[in-house]
Design a protein around this motif. Structure first.
Motif, mmCIF file in Angstrom:
data_model
loop_
_atom_site.group_PDB
_atom_site.id
_atom_site.type_symbol
_atom_site.label_atom_id
_atom_site.label_comp_id
_atom_site.label_asym_id
_atom_site.label_seq_id
_atom_site.Cartn_x
_atom_site.Cartn_y
_atom_site.Cartn_z
ATOM 1 N N TRP A 1 -5.245 28.744 1.471
ATOM 2 C CA TRP A 1 -3.867 28.519 1.901
ATOM 3 C C TRP A 1 -3.565 29.052 3.293
ATOM 4 C CZ3 TRP A 1 -2.083 33.508 2.375
ATOM 5 C CH2 TRP A 1 -2.670 34.475 1.548
ATOM 6 N N PHE A 2 -4.565 29.600 3.977
ATOM 7 C CA PHE A 2 -4.311 30.211 5.286
ATOM 8 C C PHE A 2 -3.825 29.203 6.333
ATOM 9 C CE2 PHE A 2 -8.149 32.720 3.651
ATOM 10 C CZ PHE A 2 -7.372 33.537 2.853
ATOM 11 N N PRO A 3 -4.475 28.031 6.511
ATOM 12 C CA PRO A 3 -3.951 27.066 7.501
ATOM 13 C C PRO A 3 -2.552 26.559 7.142
ATOM 14 C CG PRO A 3 -6.213 26.516 6.906
ATOM 15 C CD PRO A 3 -5.749 27.588 5.942
ATOM 16 N N TYR A 4 -2.315 26.340 5.865
ATOM 17 C CA TYR A 4 -0.990 25.903 5.412
ATOM 18 C C TYR A 4 0.069 26.936 5.810
ATOM 19 C CZ TYR A 4 2.938 25.703 2.163
ATOM 20 O OH TYR A 4 4.201 25.701 1.620
ATOM 21 N N LEU A 5 -0.199 28.202 5.525
ATOM 22 C CA LEU A 5 0.774 29.254 5.820
ATOM 23 C C LEU A 5 1.000 29.366 7.327
ATOM 24 C CD1 LEU A 5 2.626 31.436 4.697
ATOM 25 C CD2 LEU A 5 0.679 33.011 4.765
ATOM 26 N N HIS B 1 -0.482 33.552 -13.100
ATOM 27 C CA HIS B 1 -1.622 33.233 -13.965
ATOM 28 C C HIS B 1 -2.449 32.179 -13.226
ATOM 29 C CE1 HIS B 1 -3.772 33.140 -17.775
ATOM 30 N NE2 HIS B 1 -3.795 31.822 -17.690
ATOM 31 N N GLU B 2 -2.941 32.588 -12.034
ATOM 32 C CA GLU B 2 -3.583 31.628 -11.136
ATOM 33 C C GLU B 2 -4.875 32.167 -10.539
ATOM 34 O OE1 GLU B 2 -0.664 30.020 -8.443
ATOM 35 O OE2 GLU B 2 0.749 29.725 -10.084
ATOM 36 N N GLY B 3 -5.604 32.970 -11.309
ATOM 37 C CA GLY B 3 -6.896 33.462 -10.837
ATOM 38 C C GLY B 3 -6.775 34.304 -9.580
ATOM 39 N N HIS B 4 -7.702 34.089 -8.653
ATOM 40 C CA HIS B 4 -7.749 34.879 -7.417
ATOM 41 C C HIS B 4 -6.889 34.269 -6.309
ATOM 42 C CE1 HIS B 4 -9.474 38.102 -5.108
ATOM 43 N NE2 HIS B 4 -9.963 37.284 -4.197
ATOM 44 N N MET B 5 -6.283 33.136 -6.602
ATOM 45 C CA MET B 5 -5.426 32.436 -5.646
ATOM 46 C C MET B 5 -6.185 32.075 -4.368
ATOM 47 S SD MET B 5 -1.859 34.428 -6.457
ATOM 48 C CE MET B 5 -2.551 35.989 -7.009
ATOM 49 N N TYR C 1 -6.924 26.316 -3.902
ATOM 50 C CA TYR C 1 -5.606 26.884 -3.591
ATOM 51 C C TYR C 1 -5.186 26.597 -2.147
ATOM 52 C CZ TYR C 1 -2.066 29.852 -5.727
ATOM 53 O OH TYR C 1 -0.936 30.320 -6.328
ATOM 54 N N LYS C 2 -4.865 25.351 -1.841
ATOM 55 C CA LYS C 2 -4.595 24.915 -0.465
ATOM 56 C C LYS C 2 -3.185 25.202 0.039
ATOM 57 C CE LYS C 2 -8.606 23.302 0.558
ATOM 58 N NZ LYS C 2 -9.401 23.976 1.548
ATOM 59 N N LYS C 3 -2.225 25.383 -0.853
ATOM 60 C CA LYS C 3 -0.846 25.669 -0.436
ATOM 61 C C LYS C 3 -0.335 26.879 -1.204
ATOM 62 C CE LYS C 3 0.401 20.978 0.789
ATOM 63 N NZ LYS C 3 1.365 19.897 0.624
ATOM 64 N N PHE C 4 0.590 27.608 -0.563
ATOM 65 C CA PHE C 4 1.169 28.791 -1.202
ATOM 66 C C PHE C 4 2.620 28.922 -0.749
ATOM 67 C CE2 PHE C 4 -0.802 32.975 -2.874
ATOM 68 C CZ PHE C 4 0.261 33.180 -3.721
#
Length: 182
Positions: free
Chosen positions: A18-22, A156-160, A169-172
């Protein structure tokens, strides 16, 4: 100027999860964003990462720090060494107690200087899962809240975000919301 620093974890890069998205979302909202490739990410070392961050980026009272996994841990070390109080620190899948040490990892600390860290952020937010496959779970988040105060969000999403456990996990969007609320 409001700025954000996003720090990835062990074995990761700025292009992962999710880093590029953020980065894109925060830049759209007027933030200056630093999302570096931390040195020797496959075998991170606290001293190297801390020196790299301190040499390359300035933090101030408008800074938002966001870290994932080992990136969350380096935020704790950074705040312990810094004289500057940041606006917000968001630690995703962070941990407070040593986990089983990989012989190649220097990131696990035996204990943090909680007193030196407390008060160094206007707001601490810890986002942990109750099913993190690495053990960076909600129990770790509770320990950090006990020492530093702040807010714990349990998912409840693992290591995200994990390549090994196939969690792309592409978006956050939650992180964007949390920053906007502060």
């Amino acid at each position: 100027m409001k700025n954000a620093i996003i720090l990835h974890g062990t074995g990761d890069s700025p292009d992962d999860f999710w880093f590029p998205y953020l980065r894109k979302e925060l830049e759209r909202k007027g933030y200056s964003v630093w999302l570096p490739q931390l040195p020797n990410a496959q075998k991170p070392n606290v001293k190297d990462w801390l020196a790299f961050i301190l040499e390359n980026e300035k933090i101030n009272n408008k800074t938002v720090l966001i870290g994932h996994s080992a990136g969350a841990q380096i935020i704790l070390s950074l705040l312990a060494k810094s004289d500057t109080k940041v606006k917000q620190a968001i630690l995703v899948s962070g941990y407070a107690k040593p986990l089983p040490k990989d012989i190649n990892s220097e990131m696990n600390k035996d204990e943090y200087d909680w007193e030196a860290i407390r008060g160094k952020a206007g707001q601490f937010i810890f986002i942990n899962s109750d099913n993190d496959p690495w053990g960076y779970d909600d129990k770790q988040g509770k320990i950090m809240v006990e020492h530093l105060g702040g807010k714990l969000i349990v998912r409840h999403e693992g290591h995200m975000g994990s390549t090994k456990f196939n969690q792309p996990y592409k978006k956050f969007p939650l992180i964007v919301e949390l920053i906007e609320q502060n």
